[in-house]
Write a protein that holds these residues in place. Structure first.
Motif, PDB file in Angstrom:
ATOM      1  N   ASN A  27      -7.510   3.931  10.176  1.00  0.00           N
ATOM      2  CA  ASN A  27      -6.241   3.774   9.455  1.00  0.00           C
ATOM      3  C   ASN A  27      -6.354   4.352   8.041  1.00  0.00           C
ATOM      4  O   ASN A  27      -7.446   4.481   7.494  1.00  0.00           O
ATOM      5  CB  ASN A  27      -5.864   2.291   9.349  1.00  0.00           C
ATOM      6  N   ARG A  28      -5.203   4.646   7.457  1.00  0.00           N
ATOM      7  CA  ARG A  28      -5.171   5.108   6.072  1.00  0.00           C
ATOM      8  C   ARG A  28      -5.615   3.979   5.139  1.00  0.00           C
ATOM      9  O   ARG A  28      -5.347   2.804   5.412  1.00  0.00           O
ATOM     10  CB  ARG A  28      -3.755   5.524   5.685  1.00  0.00           C
ATOM     11  N   ILE A  29      -6.289   4.336   4.071  1.00  0.00           N
ATOM     12  CA  ILE A  29      -6.716   3.319   3.099  1.00  0.00           C
ATOM     13  C   ILE A  29      -5.591   3.016   2.107  1.00  0.00           C
ATOM     14  O   ILE A  29      -5.621   2.014   1.401  1.00  0.00           O
ATOM     15  CB  ILE A  29      -7.995   3.763   2.358  1.00  0.00           C
ATOM     16  N   ASN A  30      -4.572   3.852   2.073  1.00  0.00           N
ATOM     17  CA  ASN A  30      -3.421   3.609   1.189  1.00  0.00           C
ATOM     18  C   ASN A  30      -2.519   2.528   1.773  1.00  0.00           C
ATOM     19  O   ASN A  30      -2.211   2.540   2.967  1.00  0.00           O
ATOM     20  CB  ASN A  30      -2.590   4.878   1.030  1.00  0.00           C
ATOM     21  N   ASN A  31      -2.069   1.606   0.947  1.00  0.00           N
ATOM     22  CA  ASN A  31      -1.043   0.658   1.361  1.00  0.00           C
ATOM     23  C   ASN A  31       0.305   1.369   1.449  1.00  0.00           C
ATOM     24  O   ASN A  31       0.554   2.332   0.721  1.00  0.00           O
ATOM     25  CB  ASN A  31      -0.938  -0.506   0.367  1.00  0.00           C
ATOM     26  N   ASN A  32       1.170   0.877   2.334  1.00  0.00           N
ATOM     27  CA  ASN A  32       2.510   1.438   2.455  1.00  0.00           C
ATOM     28  C   ASN A  32       3.397   0.799   1.393  1.00  0.00           C
ATOM     29  O   ASN A  32       3.964  -0.272   1.591  1.00  0.00           O
ATOM     30  CB  ASN A  32       3.071   1.179   3.855  1.00  0.00           C
ATOM     31  N   LEU A  33       3.506   1.459   0.249  1.00  0.00           N
ATOM     32  CA  LEU A  33       4.234   0.885  -0.880  1.00  0.00           C
ATOM     33  C   LEU A  33       5.745   0.937  -0.690  1.00  0.00           C
ATOM     34  O   LEU A  33       6.487   0.251  -1.397  1.00  0.00           O
ATOM     35  CB  LEU A  33       3.848   1.619  -2.169  1.00  0.00           C
TER      36      LEU A  33
END
Length: 217
Positions: free
Chosen positions: A64-70
Motif C-alpha cells: 500500500n501507499r505510505i501516504n494517507n488519503n488526505l
C-alpha cells in the motif's frame, strides 16, 4: 528483511512527518520499501505453495501507499506510521493483510464494511449455511488467534429481509466481516516471524474462503 531498519525509518518519519523530511530521506525510504517488497515476494511464493487457490500477488502489487488519503481524512498526518500490504489479493474479495508499524502490527483479513451488494451476498450465505461460518468462528484455535469477529458497527435490528428471531441474527447484524491479530513490533524482529505469518494465514483461510465464495458465486 531488515525489519529493525524499517521500524527505525518509521520512528524517524513520525518525528518528522512532512514532505521536506521525506524528500531529504528518499533514498532511505526506497531502501526500506524495496526490502519490504522483496520480503513480500518471498511470502507470496511460500503462501502459494500451501494454498492451491492462492491468487499470485507480487510485493509491488500488494504493498500500500505510505501516504494517507488526505482528501477523505484531512486531519491525518501526511504519512502513515506503518507499512501495509495485501497478499492473496484477488480482485473484489478480501485479502490477507499484513501491517508492520511502530507500536501496532497486524495480520488481518475479511471484508471491511463491504458495499451493499457484497454485504447482501454475505448475509444470504449466512442465511443459507450460517452454521458453517459459526463453526469456523467457534473453532478453539481460531478463537485463540483472533478472539472473534472484528468489533465494528452493527445494526440494532435485523437487516431488511431477515427476521429478528433468525438463528444467526448476531452474525447478520454485522456490517464488517473481518478478523485481526495484533502484536508488537518486537514480534516482527524474531527469527520465526515468517513462520508465524504462514501459521496465521492457514488459521484464517477457511474464514476468508467462506466470505470470498459468498461474494463471488
Amino acid at each position: 528483511m531488515d525489519f529493525q531498519n524499517q521500524i527505525n525509518f518509521l520512528k524517524a518519519l513520525q518525528k518528522n512527518n512532512n514532505k521536506e523530511w521525506m524528500d531529504a530521506n528518499r533514498k532511505w525510504y526506497k531502501e526500506v520499501r524495496d526490502d519490504f517488497i522483496g520480503w513480500l515476494d518471498e511470502m507470496n511464493v511460500k503462501l502459494a505453495a500451501i494454498d492451491n487457490e492462492y491468487y499470485d500477488t507480487p510485493g509491488k502489487k500488494g504493498i500500500n501507499r505510505i501516504n494517507n488519503n488526505l482528501m477523505f481524512h484531512p486531519n491525518k498526518p501526511i504519512y502513515k506510521d506503518h507499512f501495509g500490504a495485501g497478499l492473496d489479493k484477488r480482485p473484489n474479495t478480501g485479502d490477507f493483510y499484513v501491517e508492520i508499524g511502530i507500536e501496532r502490527c497486524m495480520f488481518a483479513g475479511g471484508l471491511w464494511r463491504p458495499d451493499p451488494k457484497r454485504l447482501r451476498s454475505i448475509r444470504d450465505a449466512i442465511d443459507y449455511d450460517g452454521e458453517e461460518l459459526q463453526k469456523i468462528l467457534n473453532k478453539k484455535s481460531f478463537k485463540k488467534t483472533f478472539g472473534g469477529l472484528y468489533e465494528d458497527v452493527k445494526l440494532t435490528n435485523a437487516p431488511k429481509g431477515f427476521s429478528n428471531d433468525h438463528l444467526h441474527i448476531d452474525l447478520l447484524r454485522n456490517k464488517t466481516f473481518a478478523v485481526a491479530m495484533e502484536f508488537s513490533s518486537k514480534e516482527v524482529l524474531k527469527k520465526d516471524f515468517g513462520k508465524k505469518l504462514i501459521s496465521v494465514y492457514k488459521e484464517m483461510l477457511p474464514f476468508r474462503r467462506y466470505l470470498n465464495q459468498a461474494v463471488t458465486v
